[in-house]
Design an enzyme around this catalytic site. Sequence first.
Site, PDB file in Angstrom:
ATOM      1  N   ALA A 153       0.821  -1.211   0.000  1.00 34.27           N
ATOM      2  CA  ALA A 153       0.000   0.000   0.000  1.00 34.27           C
ATOM      3  C   ALA A 153       0.857   1.265   0.000  1.00 34.27           C
ATOM      4  CB  ALA A 153      -0.922   0.000   1.222  1.00 34.27           C
ATOM      5  N   ASP A 154       2.164   1.100  -0.013  1.00 38.75           N
ATOM      6  CA  ASP A 154       3.057   2.218   0.291  1.00 38.75           C
ATOM      7  C   ASP A 154       3.897   2.716  -0.887  1.00 38.75           C
ATOM      8  OD1 ASP A 154       3.890   4.034   2.274  1.00 38.75           O
ATOM      9  OD2 ASP A 154       5.752   2.909   2.567  1.00 38.75           O
TER      10      ASP A 154
END
Length: 265
Positions: A153-154
């Site tokens: 998600a980063d």
Amino acid sequence: MAGVQLKFSAVEAARGGLTIPVRGVGGSWIVKLPSREFEGVPENEFAMMTLARLIGMDVPALQLVDLDSIGNLPVGIGALNGRALAVRRFDRREDGTLVHIEDFAQVFGVYPESKYEKASARSIASVIGAEGSDVDIVEFIRRLTFNTLIGNADMHLKNWSLIYPDRRRAALAPAYDFVSTNPYVPDDKAVLNFSRTKRFDRFSEDELSHLAAKARLPNKLVLDTARETVALFRQYWNSEKAHLPLVTTVVDAVERHLETVPIAG
Ligand SMILES: Nc1ncnc2c1ncn2[C@@H]1O[C@H](COP(=O)(O)OP(=O)(O)O)[C@@H](O)[C@H]1O
Ligand SMILES: [Mg+2]
């Protein structure tokens, strides 16, 4: 890499974290120390970067190293568990001279019409389509698809960079910071929009076609690349997951996540 000595510099201060530049065997490396909060992050990153390399992405040399083999660890960082990840620097030549790189926070800072808040995978893709070659487009779509499949998600603007090997032509810099973050911090969306959405459960061929159209990338190339990445991911995930340094909680989290990503279906 046995017995590397940490060499502190302004770069370390700028990174502010547990990512430290070192000179070691075979040139310059950065060492990413284990997290105090989450277990096995260097192992997770090693595994994900290894899978990315098997699928055909441009991944620098890496190895897991025992903390005892790293000399000169900063005092006061406290007890750390597990191994560290050493990654060969792509912004240094063999002789130590600098290769210019620029991350996308810097790229978009230079062109204020692409506002940071508005930045997305689509806006990164537009720059790569305009500045790079088809090889860069393929590489970008592979990485975008891969990181969505593993539940990273980063992938913010600083985790994508351009590299200028000859000081003029820009290309997508090699891969870095591929970690399945979902096992630690469950999230149903990426930090950046793909094209219209951040949601992993809307990462579909339709979303990629929208991205391709808006970023002026060839639609067929984008979709063929994404499909191939999914197929190769499944192949290598199935053959390697038991051999990579992944704990079962991470394997299970990736497999649960995969079921929610439309393009994987
Ligand atoms: N192999 C590499 N060669 C050169 N620079 C790198 C390499 N890997 C990462 N970097 C740079 O170091 C920064 C921090 O590394 P990254 O892997 O993103 O760690 P962090 O988990 O601290 O974000 C990146 O934003 C990038 O600018
Ligand atoms: Mg990073």
